[in-house]
Design an enzyme around this catalytic site. Structure first.
Site, PDB file in Angstrom:
ATOM      1  N   LYS A  53       0.840  -1.208   0.000  1.00 33.63           N
ATOM      2  CA  LYS A  53       0.000   0.000   0.000  1.00 33.63           C
ATOM      3  C   LYS A  53       0.874   1.256   0.000  1.00 33.63           C
ATOM      4  CE  LYS A  53      -3.835  -2.310   2.338  1.00 33.63           C
ATOM      5  NZ  LYS A  53      -4.480  -2.663   3.604  1.00 33.63           N
ATOM      6  N   GLN A  97      -4.334  -0.941   9.714  1.00 28.15           N
ATOM      7  CA  GLN A  97      -4.357  -2.304   9.179  1.00 28.15           C
ATOM      8  C   GLN A  97      -4.981  -3.274  10.194  1.00 28.15           C
ATOM      9  OE1 GLN A  97      -3.641  -3.162   6.102  1.00 28.15           O
ATOM     10  NE2 GLN A  97      -3.670  -5.381   6.306  1.00 28.15           N
ATOM     11  N   ASP A 120     -10.806   3.499   4.257  1.00 29.13           N
ATOM     12  CA  ASP A 120     -11.257   2.106   4.289  1.00 29.13           C
ATOM     13  C   ASP A 120     -12.790   2.017   4.230  1.00 29.13           C
ATOM     14  OD1 ASP A 120      -9.644  -0.117   4.325  1.00 29.13           O
ATOM     15  OD2 ASP A 120      -9.104   0.081   6.438  1.00 29.13           O
TER      16      ASP A 120
HETATM   17  N1  GUN Z   1      -6.728  -6.267   6.463  1.00 33.91           N
HETATM   18  C1  GUN Z   1      -7.108  -7.023   5.402  1.00 33.91           C
HETATM   19  N2  GUN Z   1      -7.846  -6.301   4.544  1.00 33.91           N
HETATM   20  C2  GUN Z   1      -7.941  -5.057   5.062  1.00 33.91           C
HETATM   21  C3  GUN Z   1      -8.570  -3.867   4.626  1.00 33.91           C
HETATM   22  O1  GUN Z   1      -9.205  -3.793   3.577  1.00 33.91           O
HETATM   23  N3  GUN Z   1      -8.423  -2.802   5.438  1.00 33.91           N
HETATM   24  C4  GUN Z   1      -7.725  -2.848   6.598  1.00 33.91           C
HETATM   25  N4  GUN Z   1      -7.645  -1.744   7.340  1.00 33.91           N
HETATM   26  N5  GUN Z   1      -7.137  -3.928   7.036  1.00 33.91           N
HETATM   27  C5  GUN Z   1      -7.235  -5.033   6.262  1.00 33.91           C
END
Ligand code: GUN
Length: 299
Positions: A53, A97, A120
């Protein structure tokens, strides 16, 4: 044989548009989109996601900041960090995350992120906007938004007359996905672990979306001939054929057999996965545009 929906290609198109939108914002408003990614602990898979990311954010021309906190971080310190990011005008997107280490409660942390910076789409304000059919003023959760883009690449914007079945009802994916399909005029069934005769329900679907987290659960005889199948699962399974101790990634759909019946299908990897990160970048540039009162680009 079904058309294979190329998520890598679709994601590259979104990333190119995001990069252009970021450059144009910098030229016109002297503003660089800022994305802060917060990770707690040292889970290797989570670190791999977060690194990709951060890397993609830099590639889009963003100001990319990563906060890697030790596993013993407490709730108050984590919430203090989010509160500082909420107040920082250089930051337009905040992502914490998941999952967090067990001693931390994720929900209050997620809900403490400003809705305007919640890239998100997990804050109840953003979830509520989708639920009320407002898809233009909030931020939409990345994986459902990316999956919809793939659905639209096959069916266009109007899904009138089509039956859609979503298997899975999580806040992160199933619920918003069902609502986005509904907003596009599909007739939506939200199926889950308590659904009776799931295979028969799925056979009714013109658009079948699987997000259950069980490797290759959706079989060929669950698929209506010609249906569009969107596979959101990412499961690591043993692959002894590749050598001892080797593994491979598979989705929630038995791809080889289902692709004989479906009209179009996403592969795993290379389907929905690349879209999630692309839509995170899209949400960040949207949040940056809105922060200076400019109309945000659409993706
Ligand atoms: N962990 C796995 N997928 C995601 C996501 O889409 N957002 C976040 N914040 N954590 C994740």
């Amino acid at each position: 044989m079904a058309q294979i929906i190329d998520g890598k290609e679709a994601a590259a198109g979104v990333i190119a548009a995001v990069t252009e939108a970021a450059a144009s914002l910098e030229a016109s408003a002297k503003l660089k989109p800022g994305l802060a990614v917060v990770i707690v602990g040292d889970d290797p898979a989570s670190h791999a996601y977060v690194n990709s990311k951060s890397r993609m954010a830099k590639q889009c021309g963003f100001n990319s900041i990563q906060h890697s906190l030790p596993v013993e971080t407490n709730q108050a310190d984590l919430e203090k960090l989010v509160s500082g990011l909420n107040a920082d005008p250089a930051i337009h997107g905040i992502l914490v995350q998941l999952p967090l280490p067990k001693h931390l409660d994720a929900e209050p942390v997620i809900q403490s992120i400003s809705p305007e910076k919640d890239v998100d789409g997990l804050n109840i304000v953003n979830a509520g906007r989708i639920a009320t059919g407002d898809l233009s003023t909030g931020l939409i959760s990345c994986t459902p938004a990316g999956s919809m883009l793939l659905v639209r690449s096959i069916h266009g914007d109007d899904l009138s007359g089509l039956n859609a079945v979503v298997i899975g009802r999580s806040n992160l994916f199933g619920k918003p996905m069902g609502l986005l399909l509904l907003a596009a005029n599909a007739t939506v069934t939200m199926a889950h672990s308590k659904t009776k005769d799931l295979a028969a329900v799925c056979r009714n679907a013109d658009i079948l979306v699987a997000a259950v987290g069980r490797p290759q659960m959706v079989k060929a005889d669950w698929v209506k001939p010609g249906a569009t199948v969107i596979d959101v699962g990412i499961n690591r399974i043993d692959a002894p054929e590749k050598g001892e101790g080797k593994t491979r990634l598979v989705g929630d759909v038995a791809f080889n057999e289902a692709s004989e019946i479906a009209g179009a299908i996403t592969p795993v990897p290379g389907g929905v996965g690349p879209m999630t990160i692309a839509m995170l970048m899209a949400n960040t540039v949207i949040a940056a545009y809105r922060s200076v009162g400019l109309e945000a680009p659409r993706f």
